[in-house]
Design an enzyme around this catalytic site. Structure first.
Site, PDB file in Angstrom:
ATOM      1  N   GLY A 154     -63.992 -98.434  58.604  1.00  0.00           N
ATOM      2  CA  GLY A 154     -62.851 -97.521  58.759  1.00  0.00           C
ATOM      3  C   GLY A 154     -62.578 -97.332  60.232  1.00  0.00           C
ATOM      4  O   GLY A 154     -62.781 -98.249  61.037  1.00  0.00           O
ATOM      5  N   ILE A 156     -64.120 -95.443  62.568  1.00  0.00           N
ATOM      6  CA  ILE A 156     -65.280 -95.502  63.468  1.00  0.00           C
ATOM      7  C   ILE A 156     -65.924 -96.888  63.396  1.00  0.00           C
ATOM      8  O   ILE A 156     -66.298 -97.468  64.425  1.00  0.00           O
ATOM      9  CB  ILE A 156     -66.294 -94.387  63.133  1.00  0.00           C
ATOM     10  CG1 ILE A 156     -65.612 -93.021  63.290  1.00  0.00           C
ATOM     11  CG2 ILE A 156     -67.524 -94.476  64.031  1.00  0.00           C
ATOM     12  CD1 ILE A 156     -66.395 -91.853  62.722  1.00  0.00           C
ATOM     13  N   THR A 234     -74.838 -93.092  61.972  1.00  0.00           N
ATOM     14  CA  THR A 234     -74.076 -91.961  62.523  1.00  0.00           C
ATOM     15  C   THR A 234     -73.148 -91.410  61.438  1.00  0.00           C
ATOM     16  O   THR A 234     -72.224 -90.672  61.755  1.00  0.00           O
ATOM     17  CB  THR A 234     -73.223 -92.384  63.741  1.00  0.00           C
ATOM     18  OG1 THR A 234     -72.367 -93.463  63.341  1.00  0.00           O
ATOM     19  CG2 THR A 234     -74.076 -92.793  64.925  1.00  0.00           C
ATOM     20  N   ARG A 236     -73.816 -89.996  57.609  1.00  0.00           N
ATOM     21  CA  ARG A 236     -74.437 -88.763  57.115  1.00  0.00           C
ATOM     22  C   ARG A 236     -75.857 -89.114  56.713  1.00  0.00           C
ATOM     23  O   ARG A 236     -76.104 -90.199  56.171  1.00  0.00           O
ATOM     24  CB  ARG A 236     -73.685 -88.201  55.899  1.00  0.00           C
ATOM     25  CG  ARG A 236     -72.373 -87.520  56.209  1.00  0.00           C
ATOM     26  CD  ARG A 236     -72.545 -86.187  56.924  1.00  0.00           C
ATOM     27  NE  ARG A 236     -71.278 -85.516  57.164  1.00  0.00           N
ATOM     28  CZ  ARG A 236     -70.561 -85.603  58.295  1.00  0.00           C
ATOM     29  NH1 ARG A 236     -70.999 -86.337  59.301  1.00  0.00           N
ATOM     30  NH2 ARG A 236     -69.412 -84.948  58.421  1.00  0.00           N
ATOM     31  N   GLU A 265     -80.638 -81.424  58.071  1.00  0.00           N
ATOM     32  CA  GLU A 265     -80.377 -81.159  59.490  1.00  0.00           C
ATOM     33  C   GLU A 265     -80.496 -79.660  59.706  1.00  0.00           C
ATOM     34  O   GLU A 265     -79.958 -78.902  58.905  1.00  0.00           O
ATOM     35  CB  GLU A 265     -78.971 -81.620  59.869  1.00  0.00           C
ATOM     36  CG  GLU A 265     -78.833 -83.134  59.825  1.00  0.00           C
ATOM     37  CD  GLU A 265     -77.461 -83.627  60.236  1.00  0.00           C
ATOM     38  OE1 GLU A 265     -76.644 -82.800  60.710  1.00  0.00           O
ATOM     39  OE2 GLU A 265     -77.207 -84.823  60.084  1.00  0.00           O
ATOM     40  N   HIS A 284     -77.066 -84.985  65.737  1.00  0.00           N
ATOM     41  CA  HIS A 284     -75.690 -84.975  65.214  1.00  0.00           C
ATOM     42  C   HIS A 284     -74.681 -84.662  66.342  1.00  0.00           C
ATOM     43  O   HIS A 284     -73.948 -83.680  66.262  1.00  0.00           O
ATOM     44  CB  HIS A 284     -75.551 -83.959  64.063  1.00  0.00           C
ATOM     45  CG  HIS A 284     -74.399 -84.275  63.149  1.00  0.00           C
ATOM     46  ND1 HIS A 284     -74.401 -83.991  61.806  1.00  0.00           N
ATOM     47  CD2 HIS A 284     -73.189 -84.835  63.388  1.00  0.00           C
ATOM     48  CE1 HIS A 284     -73.257 -84.359  61.264  1.00  0.00           C
ATOM     49  NE2 HIS A 284     -72.500 -84.891  62.218  1.00  0.00           N
TER      50      HIS A 284
HETATM   51  P1  NAP Z   1     -62.779 -93.633  57.541  1.00  0.00           P
HETATM   52  O1  NAP Z   1     -61.798 -94.092  58.555  1.00  0.00           O
HETATM   53  O2  NAP Z   1     -62.291 -93.000  56.291  1.00  0.00           O
HETATM   54  O3  NAP Z   1     -63.711 -94.877  57.189  1.00  0.00           O
HETATM   55  C1  NAP Z   1     -64.673 -94.849  56.195  1.00  0.00           C
HETATM   56  C2  NAP Z   1     -64.825 -96.259  55.659  1.00  0.00           C
HETATM   57  O4  NAP Z   1     -65.871 -96.269  54.699  1.00  0.00           O
HETATM   58  C3  NAP Z   1     -63.575 -96.769  54.977  1.00  0.00           C
HETATM   59  O5  NAP Z   1     -63.122 -97.930  55.636  1.00  0.00           O
HETATM   60  C4  NAP Z   1     -64.014 -97.090  53.556  1.00  0.00           C
HETATM   61  O6  NAP Z   1     -63.445 -98.351  53.169  1.00  0.00           O
HETATM   62  C5  NAP Z   1     -65.520 -97.193  53.672  1.00  0.00           C
HETATM   63  N1  NAP Z   1     -66.212 -96.822  52.444  1.00  0.00           N
HETATM   64  C6  NAP Z   1     -66.016 -95.747  51.648  1.00  0.00           C
HETATM   65  N2  NAP Z   1     -66.837 -95.792  50.597  1.00  0.00           N
HETATM   66  C7  NAP Z   1     -67.579 -96.918  50.734  1.00  0.00           C
HETATM   67  C8  NAP Z   1     -68.603 -97.508  49.955  1.00  0.00           C
HETATM   68  N3  NAP Z   1     -69.015 -96.970  48.800  1.00  0.00           N
HETATM   69  N4  NAP Z   1     -69.150 -98.660  50.395  1.00  0.00           N
HETATM   70  C9  NAP Z   1     -68.727 -99.240  51.550  1.00  0.00           C
HETATM   71  N5  NAP Z   1     -67.736 -98.725  52.318  1.00  0.00           N
HETATM   72  C10 NAP Z   1     -67.182 -97.575  51.906  1.00  0.00           C
HETATM   73  O7  NAP Z   1     -63.785 -92.589  58.182  1.00  0.00           O
HETATM   74  P2  NAP Z   1     -64.295 -92.505  59.695  1.00  0.00           P
HETATM   75  O8  NAP Z   1     -63.380 -91.635  60.477  1.00  0.00           O
HETATM   76  O9  NAP Z   1     -64.594 -93.859  60.194  1.00  0.00           O
HETATM   77  O10 NAP Z   1     -65.639 -91.640  59.482  1.00  0.00           O
HETATM   78  C11 NAP Z   1     -66.676 -92.089  58.660  1.00  0.00           C
HETATM   79  C12 NAP Z   1     -67.740 -91.014  58.510  1.00  0.00           C
HETATM   80  O11 NAP Z   1     -68.472 -90.899  59.711  1.00  0.00           O
HETATM   81  C13 NAP Z   1     -67.220 -89.592  58.270  1.00  0.00           C
HETATM   82  O12 NAP Z   1     -66.848 -89.377  56.920  1.00  0.00           O
HETATM   83  C14 NAP Z   1     -68.390 -88.738  58.699  1.00  0.00           C
HETATM   84  O13 NAP Z   1     -69.257 -88.506  57.612  1.00  0.00           O
HETATM   85  C15 NAP Z   1     -69.091 -89.615  59.734  1.00  0.00           C
HETATM   86  N6  NAP Z   1     -68.958 -89.065  61.096  1.00  0.00           N
HETATM   87  C16 NAP Z   1     -70.083 -88.665  61.752  1.00  0.00           C
HETATM   88  C17 NAP Z   1     -69.986 -88.194  63.048  1.00  0.00           C
HETATM   89  C18 NAP Z   1     -71.208 -87.756  63.804  1.00  0.00           C
HETATM   90  O14 NAP Z   1     -71.096 -86.874  64.642  1.00  0.00           O
HETATM   91  N7  NAP Z   1     -72.359 -88.350  63.569  1.00  0.00           N
HETATM   92  C19 NAP Z   1     -68.742 -88.104  63.689  1.00  0.00           C
HETATM   93  C20 NAP Z   1     -67.630 -88.495  62.976  1.00  0.00           C
HETATM   94  C21 NAP Z   1     -67.748 -88.985  61.675  1.00  0.00           C
HETATM   95  P3  NAP Z   1     -63.175 -98.686  51.615  1.00  0.00           P
HETATM   96  O15 NAP Z   1     -62.397 -97.527  51.076  1.00  0.00           O
HETATM   97  O16 NAP Z   1     -62.432 -99.991  51.634  1.00  0.00           O
HETATM   98  O17 NAP Z   1     -64.534 -98.813  51.006  1.00  0.00           O
HETATM   99  C1  GLV Z   2     -68.909 -85.113  62.219  1.00  0.00           C
HETATM  100  O1  GLV Z   2     -69.947 -85.300  61.680  1.00  0.00           O
HETATM  101  C2  GLV Z   2     -67.637 -85.409  61.639  1.00  0.00           C
HETATM  102  O2  GLV Z   2     -67.589 -85.720  60.441  1.00  0.00           O
HETATM  103  O3  GLV Z   2     -66.635 -85.309  62.366  1.00  0.00           O
END
Ligand code: NAP
Ligand code: GLV
Length: 325
Positions: A154, A156, A234, A236, A265, A284
């Protein structure tokens, strides 16, 4: 004047924005989240500006009939059930688009730290361990030319892939659907999760936490990885079966792990994860740059301002029918 409960001190202009729009931000003063005090503090609030650690139960939304929006200062929203909120007439919003690059910066930093023992050698140096140049000390894994597997291509995941191209890495991804534009532009091959795990030197997780991704990386998946491969998380903590990860590390079935998220966490200090030299843990903080956290807070405020003005929020993750007025 509508009261907006803000569950933590936030950076940037978000509070000013709320005040300029005629609202009354009520900021929880604690360094730790409000926890059990949250339902009480929500009483009479028209909006809540929340963090990923604030679990918002449907019963709390049902009890606070004046609450019109929960604006999460995060892109992930697994701390709230958007469908249940919609049924109760409450908007849920998130902060997409502003944190992907910063989060990918950190994911790549973790990958490099684990591959090249950055944190471990820093600790050793501070403890007086630097006695000479050693031909065998702290030997790590090459990043350049290695294969990186992105689980969840997606926002990130794609930003992570862009960084990897600068290091001459080969790229694979496993997502539920193909992503032709990113695959073509960055030369990423879409494969099954099983194939990705078997072929990659680094596996980086970027899915949201959903019913489908909870425990996505368990004992079988860890066993399918190369014994030298490094897992970067990074996304969950719950996307990985942490007990299985600990068992795999104990048995040297994988090369290491770099974790910004854990389950639970904060990670308790007696967690076995802290005992492994080949594990890097950050608390985090992947989106934690000054500029990005300010933008996230301002985006959450903009969502609240829109809803309290009777408009649709710019970043909804649900659609209440009808929204509370
Ligand atoms: P995003 O743009 O919605 O991307 C998520 C990707 O995951 C999508 O491309 C989706 O593609 C794929 N996906 C969903 N279910 C899946 C599965 N069962 N198997 C394989 N791929 C799957 O979200 P993002 O903005 O990149 O963020 C992703 C996550 O990162 C957030 O939801 C959050 O939990 C985490 N995050 C953490 C931090 C931190 O501080 N550590 C910061 C920001 C975000 P498909 O629908 O084609 O499967
Ligand atoms: C942080 O973990 C976020 O989902 O933005």
């Amino acid at each position: 004047m509508a009261r907006v409960f803000v569950t933590r001190t936030i950076p940037g202009r978000a509070l000013e924005m709320l005040r300029e729009a005629g609202h009354d931000p009520d900021v929880w003063p604690g360094e730790l989240p409000p926890g059990d005090a949250l339902p009480v503090r929500l009483e009479g609030a028209a909006a809540a500006l929340t963090m990923v650690v604030d679990r918002i139960e449907p019963a709390v939304l049902a009890a606070n009939r004046g609450l019109r929006i929960v604006a999460n200062m995060a892109v992930g929203y697994d701390n709230i059930d958007p469908r249940a909120a919609a049924e109760l007439g409450v908007w849920v919003t998130n902060t997409p688009g502003v944190l992907a690059e910063t989060t990918a910066d950190h994911a790549f930093a973790l990958l490099m730290a684990a591959a090249r023992h950055v944190a471990l050698s820093d600790r050793d140096t501070r403890a007086g361990g630097w006695r000479t140049w050693s031909p065998t000390g702290f030997l790590g894994r090459d990043i350049h030319g290695a294969t990186l597997g992105i689980v969840g291509l997606g926002e990130i995941g794609t930003a992570m892939a862009r960084r990897a191209t600068g290091f001459g890495m080969k790229l694979l991804h496993a997502s539920r659907t193909s992503k032709p534009a990113a695959e073509h532009a960055l030369g990423i091959e879409r494969v099954t999760l099983a194939e990705l795990l078997a072929r990659c030197d680094f596996v980086s997780l970027h899915t949201p936490l959903t019913a489908e991704t909870r425990g996505l990386i368990g004992a079988a998946e860890l066993a399918a990885m190369k014994p030298t491969a490094i897992l970067v998380n990074t996304a969950r903590g719950q996307v990985v079966d942490q007990d299985a990860l600990i068992a795999a590390l104990r048995a040297n079935r994988i090369g290491g792990a770099a974790l910004d998220v854990t389950d639970p966490e904060p990670l308790p200090l007696d967690s076995p994860l802290f005992s492994f030299a080949n594990v890097v843990i950050t608390p985090h903080i992947a989106s934690a740059s000054h500029a990005t956290r300010a933008r996230m807070a301002e985006m959450a405020a903009a969502n609240i301002i829109a809803v309290l003005a009777g408009r649709e929020p710019p970043n909804p993750v649900n659609r209440p029918t009808p929204p509370r007025a």
